[in-house]
Enzyme design. Structure first.
Site, PDB file in Angstrom:
ATOM      1  N   ASP A  34       0.642  -1.156   0.224  1.00 20.83           N
ATOM      2  CA  ASP A  34       0.079  -0.049  -0.313  1.00 20.83           C
ATOM      3  C   ASP A  34       0.933   1.398  -0.102  1.00 20.83           C
ATOM      4  OD1 ASP A  34      -2.335   1.634   0.546  1.00 20.83           O
ATOM      5  OD2 ASP A  34      -2.730   0.382   0.751  1.00 20.83           O
ATOM      6  N   HIS A  58      -3.937   6.150   2.954  1.00 19.26           N
ATOM      7  CA  HIS A  58      -4.440   4.827   2.691  1.00 19.26           C
ATOM      8  C   HIS A  58      -3.886   4.036   3.372  1.00 19.26           C
ATOM      9  CE1 HIS A  58      -5.783   2.031  -0.582  1.00 19.26           C
ATOM     10  NE2 HIS A  58      -6.574   2.805  -0.772  1.00 19.26           N
ATOM     11  N   SER A  99     -11.330  -0.563  -1.427  1.00 18.97           N
ATOM     12  CA  SER A  99      -9.952  -0.518  -0.744  1.00 18.97           C
ATOM     13  C   SER A  99     -10.110  -0.422   0.647  1.00 18.97           C
ATOM     14  CB  SER A  99      -9.018   0.485  -0.668  1.00 18.97           C
ATOM     15  OG  SER A  99      -8.431   0.796  -1.893  1.00 18.97           O
TER      16      SER A  99
END
Length: 759
Positions: free
Chosen positions: A144, A216, A540
């Site tokens: 990620d 994220h 996600s």
């Protein structure tokens, strides 16, 4: 006479006393929550609280002070008070109030997805009948954008030493040193060679280290494995205790994604290191654009194949394109996850001048002080822009004179959250004081708009525009966002969640399963927006929910293969919502099918006791590749060994997968599956079939008799076209025992007849 007077007085006193007792008993303690700290002096906040209370006590300051219990005025704002239900309802409608809720006796509650799925608790996340304490020995790798290690979600308090089998490293870099890793975040690496080869790395804004600058990576890691945080919230919204699915599991970070994306070179290097380091599960909340290319041209497909062959389960997101056939991460050796809603919304009220109130999705914490004129953005068209173009609130399309001081109704035709936020900024720059955004596709995705705003669907938008067109002086006021719990139906499949069929190999159903991915609160990087936590939507977010569930299975069943874990999640999933009705799909509310949710919505309470599993190993995946046309030369590019196609399948549908898909059924076809008993040693399972429309399905044998744990039994599923049909039809096969239900979706499309007609 005196005695009569005293008697009357006593009776009067008793009547007043009883009345007061009755009034008090109808009151109860409520919490009035008003969001983050405003900057007001604490004493002013107390005075404001008393003023609000006085307004529901007939103006009596004395009664207001008597009902007041406590003011929250330092870290956030709000108060606790004794109120009747009616008074609580009145206060809930007041400006500045985010939510009002009764002071019930509660167990620790979460924000909110794990409780919604049925896993309650603080750190233990125990499932009745099982201990998941072994999760401290399970290592999850996240490919990620990195991690913000100082987040309370990644504390290592009370965690035991790092497992001795761990072979990873803590790679040093910008703002990231050896102490950035701990007993929770036990490894961290970053990769940018692929990025530097393609782009001007001198303009990179991210940390040149495993540190997360976008948020994220921190978000996804905390969903799957974050520690318990007592008061996680987004600017006061969704406040409560929160934790990941496996809060005591270990985290290893592989930062491969930078500002513009994630390059294959870096992704493959991360997969390679993760396998060597000793991770048990890899969580990959990223993927290619649809339609996905060949397995050999896709780094995630290749990397996950190697991972699976080494016993590492790869969990990946299906994508956010939302359309039929747009699913990505299609390989059968990885687990692919779609996104659903929960029973919690974030909404703002839109109150029209005729007192009609609508509720729209929003994370905007600003609100209008007074009502303002509301117009369609098409009425404020500027320059060379047509009214139709201006109705979409495009950049520079709005006339400042016409828009100033008004609420604008804009249309939205794109799917990115950024463009919605941009529209609110365009309206603000044109002098608008509020925005109603009509977006049928993604109306349930909450956005932190720049001005008071809310997203509504097409039908609600039509009603608002009708009010505007039929009212001489239309007015509107938009409130700040509030948390709304108990929204139904739930779960619903999110509109943005990419759908099947599998565009690369139609015989493999994708997605495999669905999990919460709409408006999820989790850890964040303070480098972006100076926030510790944030609310995001996307597959996600659904991916790490399944990663967390898979981690709990690995903790209880450490010897299980990746396909066994995947099978346990798929065959125990549900196709019913919390009201036992068929799951629906946003935005139109149609009934969902296997192309929307795969096997269904994950049920963590059942995954540890699936009864039977559909297992598969490297040799099976090699045979699968051969069955779809790969020769030995291309196969060896993946396996890097002397693999052959001697044991290929007759069709890709023959892979021992927990779902069965026949995309081109010509009259009849048979599929063989093998199940392994992981339940009670002596058990009997009977087949229950729901036929896809127009298809007759028979199972041989109809009964499976097991005598020991680990025993394998083969069965055959026969499909025959019974009636003409068009397109795909959906059914299911369930093996039922006294203790378990093992369900597989059946997805069938009859082939056209030679004359071009359906059989």
């Amino acid at each position: 006479m005196a005695s009569i007077s005293w008697c009357c007085l006593f009776c009067l006193f008793l009547a007043v006393f009883v009345a007061q007792v009755g009034f008090c008993s109808s009151s109860k303690v409520y919490v009035v929550y008003m969001g983050g700290k405003s900057g007001d002096d604490p004493d002013d906040v107390l005075s404001q609280n008393h003023h609000m209370l006085a307004s529901v006590h007939g103006g009596s300051v004395e009664q207001a002070q008597a009902s007041h219990l406590y003011s929250y005025r330092h870290g956030f704002e709000g108060f606790a008070a004794k109120l009747t239900d009616e008074q609580a309802s009145q206060i809930a409608k007041m400006p500045g109030v985010v939510s009002v809720f009764p002071n019930l006796k509660r167990k620790l509650h979460t924000t909110h997805s794990w409780d919604f799925m049925g896993l309650v608790g603080e750190e233990t996340m125990e499932i009745p009948g099982h201990s998941t304490k072994n999760q401290v020995n399970v290592i999850i790798g996240f490919i990620d954008t990195g991690i913000w290690p100082e987040s309370p979600s990644f504390s290592d308090a009370d965690m035991p030493p790092v497992p001795p089998r761990w072979r990873g490293k803590c790679q040093l870099g910008e703002a990231f040193n050896a102490s950035s890793c701990n007993r929770k975040v036990i490894g961290a690496r970053y990769y940018m060679s692929g990025y530097e080869a393609e782009e001007d790395s001198s303009r990179i804004m991210s940390f040149r280290s495993p540190r997360d600058s976008s948020g994220h990576g921190s978000h996804t890691a905390s969903i799957a494995a974050g520690r318990y945080v007592t008061n996680m919230n987004y600017k006061g919204l969704a406040a409560g205790g929160a934790r990941g699915g496996a809060p005591m599991a270990r985290i290893a970070v592989y930062k491969t994604c930078w500002e513009s994306g994630c390059y294959d070179v870096d992704l493959l290097a991360a997969f390679d290191d993760a396998i060597r380091d000793g991770v048990h599960i890899l969580s990959v909340s990223l993927g290619p654009d649809a339609p996905q290319g060949d397995y050999f041209n896709d780094a995630i497909s290749i990397g996950s194949f190697h991972a699976a062959s080494r016993g590492v389960l790869v969990v990946a997101s299906v994508g956010n394109a939302g359309t039929r056939g747009s699913a990505t991460n299609l390989a059968p050796w990885m687990m692919t996850v779609g996104a659903s809603s929960m029973d919690r919304d974030f909404a703002s009220d839109i109150v029209l001048g005729n007192a009609t109130k609508f509720m729209g999705e929003s994370l905007s914490l600003s609100e209008m002080n007074a009502s303002a004129r509301i117009i369609s953005a098409s009425e404020a068209h500027a320059g060379y822009f047509t009214p139709y173009q201006s109705s979409y609130c495009l950049d520079s399309s709005l006339n400042v004179t016409k828009a100033r001081g008004k609420v604008l109704v804009c249309r939205h035709a794109e799917s990115s959250s950024e463009s919605k936020l941009a529209k609110s900024k365009i309206v603000k720059e044109a002098g608008g004081v509020g925005m109603v955004l009509i977006d049928e596709a993604d109306k349930d995705v909450a956005i932190p708009f720049a001005i008071p705003s809310a997203v509504v669907g097409r039908e609600m938008g039509r009603k608002i525009l009708s009010y505007i067109n039929n009212t001489r002086k239309p007015m509107s006021k938009i409130s700040r966002a509030k948390t709304v719990l108990g929204s139904q139906p739930a779960p619903r499949i999110a509109s943005f969640s990419s759908k099947g069929p599998n565009s690369l190999t139609p015989e493999i159903l994708k997605p495999d399963v669905a999990a919460p991915g709409l408006n999820i609160l989790a850890a964040w990087s303070p480098a972006d927006g100076k926030m510790q936590f944030n609310i995001l939507s996307g597959t996600s977010m659904s991916c790490p929910h399944i990663t967390g569930v898979a981690t709990l299975i690995k903790a209880v069943h450490p010897s299980w293969s990746p396909s066994a874990i995947k099978s346990a999640i798929m065959t125990t999933a549900t196709i019913l919502d919390k009201r036992d009705k068929p799951i629906r799909v946003d935005p139109e509310g149609r009934m969902a099918n296997a192309f929307d949710y795969g096997s269904g919505f994950v049920d963590p309470k059942r995954v540890l006791d699936p009864g039977l599993i559909y297992d598969a190993h490297s040799v099976d995946y090699k045979a699968f590749l051969c069955s779809i046309g790969y020769d030995e030369k291309s196969l060896r590019l993946v396996t890097r060994d002397n693999s052959t196609c001697d044991q290929t399948f007759t069709a890709a549908s023959s892979l021992n997968y927990p779902s069965i898909t026949i995309p081109n059924l010509k009259d009849s076809f048979s599929v063989t599956r093998t199940v392994t008993n992981v339940g009670r040693a002596r058990s009997v399972y009977k087949a229950v079939v729901s036929n896809p429309a127009g298809i007759n399905v028979t199972v041989v044998p109809k009964q499976l008799i097991f005598n020991r744990y680990g025993q394998k039994i083969k069965f055959t599923v026969n499909f025959k076209v019974a009636a003409p049909s068009k397109g795909y039809a959906f059914g299911f096969l369930t093996w039922r025992s006294a203790d378990a239900r093992v369900t597989s979706p059946l997805v069938v499309r009859a082939a056209p007849s030679p004359m071009g007609l359906m059989r």
